[in-house]
Design a protein around this motif. Sequence first.
Motif, PDB file in Angstrom:
ATOM      1  N   THR A   1     -38.112  64.720  24.632  1.00 35.77           N
ATOM      2  CA  THR A   1     -37.294  64.813  23.419  1.00 35.77           C
ATOM      3  C   THR A   1     -37.786  65.993  22.590  1.00 35.77           C
ATOM      4  OG1 THR A   1     -37.091  62.408  23.446  1.00 35.77           O
ATOM      5  CG2 THR A   1     -36.483  63.508  21.396  1.00 35.77           C
ATOM      6  N   ILE A   2     -36.855  66.876  22.243  1.00 35.56           N
ATOM      7  CA  ILE A   2     -37.245  68.032  21.414  1.00 35.56           C
ATOM      8  C   ILE A   2     -36.468  67.972  20.097  1.00 35.56           C
ATOM      9  CG2 ILE A   2     -37.559  70.539  21.323  1.00 35.56           C
ATOM     10  CD1 ILE A   2     -37.231  70.543  24.395  1.00 35.56           C
ATOM     11  N   HIS A   3     -37.188  68.026  19.001  1.00 32.08           N
ATOM     12  CA  HIS A   3     -36.570  67.974  17.674  1.00 32.08           C
ATOM     13  C   HIS A   3     -36.458  69.378  17.075  1.00 32.08           C
ATOM     14  CE1 HIS A   3     -36.902  63.620  17.660  1.00 32.08           C
ATOM     15  NE2 HIS A   3     -38.156  63.739  18.041  1.00 32.08           N
ATOM     16  N   ALA A   4     -35.634  69.479  16.035  1.00 29.42           N
ATOM     17  CA  ALA A   4     -35.406  70.738  15.301  1.00 29.42           C
ATOM     18  C   ALA A   4     -34.894  71.825  16.235  1.00 29.42           C
ATOM     19  CB  ALA A   4     -36.667  71.186  14.570  1.00 29.42           C
TER      20      ALA A   4
ATOM     21  N   CYS B   1     -47.410  76.500  23.984  1.00 31.73           N
ATOM     22  CA  CYS B   1     -48.751  76.050  24.386  1.00 31.73           C
ATOM     23  C   CYS B   1     -49.016  74.638  23.859  1.00 31.73           C
ATOM     24  CB  CYS B   1     -49.825  76.982  23.832  1.00 31.73           C
ATOM     25  SG  CYS B   1     -49.908  78.570  24.651  1.00 31.73           S
ATOM     26  N   LYS B   2     -48.589  74.384  22.604  1.00 32.54           N
ATOM     27  CA  LYS B   2     -48.854  73.068  22.003  1.00 32.54           C
ATOM     28  C   LYS B   2     -48.107  71.972  22.749  1.00 32.54           C
ATOM     29  CE  LYS B   2     -50.103  74.375  17.329  1.00 32.54           C
ATOM     30  NZ  LYS B   2     -49.566  74.621  15.997  1.00 32.54           N
ATOM     31  N   MET B   3     -46.847  72.275  23.118  1.00 34.18           N
ATOM     32  CA  MET B   3     -46.092  71.250  23.851  1.00 34.18           C
ATOM     33  C   MET B   3     -46.743  71.030  25.225  1.00 34.18           C
ATOM     34  SD  MET B   3     -42.064  70.800  24.586  1.00 34.18           S
ATOM     35  CE  MET B   3     -41.435  70.079  26.108  1.00 34.18           C
ATOM     36  N   LEU B   4     -47.139  72.126  25.877  1.00 34.68           N
ATOM     37  CA  LEU B   4     -47.773  71.992  27.193  1.00 34.68           C
ATOM     38  C   LEU B   4     -49.062  71.174  27.087  1.00 34.68           C
ATOM     39  CD1 LEU B   4     -47.206  75.618  28.563  1.00 34.68           C
ATOM     40  CD2 LEU B   4     -46.285  73.514  29.565  1.00 34.68           C
ATOM     41  N   GLU B   5     -49.828  71.420  26.038  1.00 37.97           N
ATOM     42  CA  GLU B   5     -51.077  70.662  25.837  1.00 37.97           C
ATOM     43  C   GLU B   5     -50.784  69.175  25.684  1.00 37.97           C
ATOM     44  OE1 GLU B   5     -53.295  72.205  22.479  1.00 37.97           O
ATOM     45  OE2 GLU B   5     -54.989  72.480  23.836  1.00 37.97           O
ATOM     46  N   ALA B   6     -49.750  68.859  24.873  1.00 40.81           N
ATOM     47  CA  ALA B   6     -49.385  67.451  24.671  1.00 40.81           C
ATOM     48  C   ALA B   6     -48.977  66.819  26.008  1.00 40.81           C
ATOM     49  CB  ALA B   6     -48.252  67.350  23.663  1.00 40.81           C
ATOM     50  N   MET B   7     -48.434  67.633  26.910  1.00 40.19           N
ATOM     51  CA  MET B   7     -47.992  67.126  28.219  1.00 40.19           C
ATOM     52  C   MET B   7     -49.171  66.925  29.179  1.00 40.19           C
ATOM     53  SD  MET B   7     -44.663  69.595  28.614  1.00 40.19           S
ATOM     54  CE  MET B   7     -43.967  68.994  30.154  1.00 40.19           C
TER      55      MET B   7
ATOM     56  N   HIS C   1     -41.462  66.483  21.071  1.00 40.70           N
ATOM     57  CA  HIS C   1     -42.044  67.655  20.404  1.00 40.70           C
ATOM     58  C   HIS C   1     -41.094  68.190  19.335  1.00 40.70           C
ATOM     59  CE1 HIS C   1     -44.586  71.313  20.237  1.00 40.70           C
ATOM     60  NE2 HIS C   1     -43.440  71.962  20.064  1.00 40.70           N
ATOM     61  N   LYS C   2     -41.652  68.737  18.267  1.00 39.59           N
ATOM     62  CA  LYS C   2     -40.814  69.350  17.208  1.00 39.59           C
ATOM     63  C   LYS C   2     -40.985  70.863  17.252  1.00 39.59           C
ATOM     64  CE  LYS C   2     -39.734  69.320  12.358  1.00 39.59           C
ATOM     65  NZ  LYS C   2     -40.309  69.357  11.062  1.00 39.59           N
ATOM     66  N   THR C   3     -39.852  71.568  17.287  1.00 41.28           N
ATOM     67  CA  THR C   3     -39.870  73.028  17.382  1.00 41.28           C
ATOM     68  C   THR C   3     -40.394  73.681  16.107  1.00 41.28           C
ATOM     69  OG1 THR C   3     -37.806  72.737  18.599  1.00 41.28           O
ATOM     70  CG2 THR C   3     -38.395  74.987  18.031  1.00 41.28           C
ATOM     71  N   VAL C   4     -41.162  74.737  16.260  1.00 46.24           N
ATOM     72  CA  VAL C   4     -41.664  75.505  15.109  1.00 46.24           C
ATOM     73  C   VAL C   4     -40.461  76.119  14.364  1.00 46.24           C
ATOM     74  CG1 VAL C   4     -41.941  77.681  16.410  1.00 46.24           C
ATOM     75  CG2 VAL C   4     -43.417  77.245  14.471  1.00 46.24           C
ATOM     76  N   ALA C   5     -40.615  76.317  13.053  1.00 42.05           N
ATOM     77  CA  ALA C   5     -39.504  76.867  12.251  1.00 42.05           C
ATOM     78  C   ALA C   5     -39.188  78.309  12.652  1.00 42.05           C
ATOM     79  CB  ALA C   5     -39.875  76.808  10.773  1.00 42.05           C
TER      80      ALA C   5
END
Length: 413
Positions: free
Chosen positions: A28-31, A187-193, A218-222
């Motif tokens: 799930t990807i937000h924003a 990188c942050k999303m990959l780390e969470a994975m 994950h929530k997308t950076v602005a």
Amino acid sequence: MGEVHVTGAKNSSLKLMAVALLAPGKTTIHAVPNILDVSIMAELLRRLGCSVNYSADSETIEIDVPEIIEHRADYDLVRRMRASIAVLGPLVARTGAADVALPGGDAIGSRGLDMHIAGLERMGATVTNEHGYLFVHAPYGGLVGTQVYLDFPSVGATETLLMAAVTANGVTVIDNAAREPEVIDICKMLEAMGAKIDGIGSSLLTVTGVSSLRAVEHKTVADRIVAGTWAVAAAITGGDVTVRNASSEHLSIVLEKLVTSGAEVELTSDGFRVQMDRRPTAIDVVTLPYPGFPTDLQPQFIALNSVAEGSAMVTENLFEARFRFVQELSRLGAEVRTDGHHALIRGRSKLSGAPVEATDIRAGAGLVLAGLVADGETTVHAIEHIDRGYVDFEKQLNQLGANIIRETSPQIS
Ligand code: EPU
């Protein structure tokens, strides 16, 4: 005058959707911005076998990735959106192969893939270019970690190699990696994975391969480029705009330039406010990889300089054809001369409205901003480019006091 709320970054969301391919299950990807390019990437993921559900209201995308996925990205989608190339790394990593159409040149330059290819080859892949497609095959047993030095900190090549490296055998070192906030987001999303990445945010990324990854939320950076476009909108119109859900840190150099140009910038709890109460002063700009000045805000700054007091030199170091839009801006009376990588802008006290054509997303945004301050009516054609990167651009500008009407172009049979 007013307030705008910035959504997640286009250039992050599209890649995060490709990252989802690395793990079976529901991501799930937000924003995620409600823009055309996101629909194209969703279509590509569906063709690879995923089920994709997108709720525009909540800006949330759900991607269900099956155990077995296809490995072909067809020309009809890749030619519509170059960012489709983002599936290259995940496909090789997940399936051991990728057949991806070559995107070819686009309106902002030739944009090679040599660093993506050289990096994958160093990881043991064989890459051939036949009939307009790149055919990539991982060696038996999968890609192998290695040291890759990028000639240039390419955003796309860094992302392809990261996505290929997270499940490779052993350690991959990416030297001279891109440091854009969107790369950090990936990188942050990959780390969470479950990926193991050292040096996030630096130009030296060390990736230790893991056997598998898990689907996450994950929530997308602005979107710093959209936020920066609003900042220029305030400065060029002598306005007062509060930009919410934006990172001033990601725009340090841009906001600094606006202050030099005469704007007042105030940092707020979730963004910043830009006020301008006089004619802007011309400011020189040199585009460079992050943390340098972003090429994606270069046309907007040329627009600003075109009505500023004095002259400015804008140097474009990333995309050679980004000055194409200058000819359109000249139709509004702007005085701009280009020579190779340089554009010399002599500020005029006013521009005069005329029909112009957007040549790419950012050129389109720059032309609209110039149109806001030009006398009379400016008609911007080919606004589909703007729709690729900005959600409800004209509606949001109208809420800030602009007077823009969207016209549907007549159908040519
Ligand atoms: N390059 C090569 N070989 C490669 C890769 C890149 O020569 O293998 C060159 C390109 O031709 C270009 C330079 O390196 O001259 C920079 O390219 P980079 O790979 O960094 O850019 P990109 O990944 O193609 C992304 C954004 C662009 C943004 C640039 C730079 C996406 C989908 N696109 O492109 O965004 O301008 O990074 O920050 O992430 C836009 O949003 O309007 C846009 C064009």
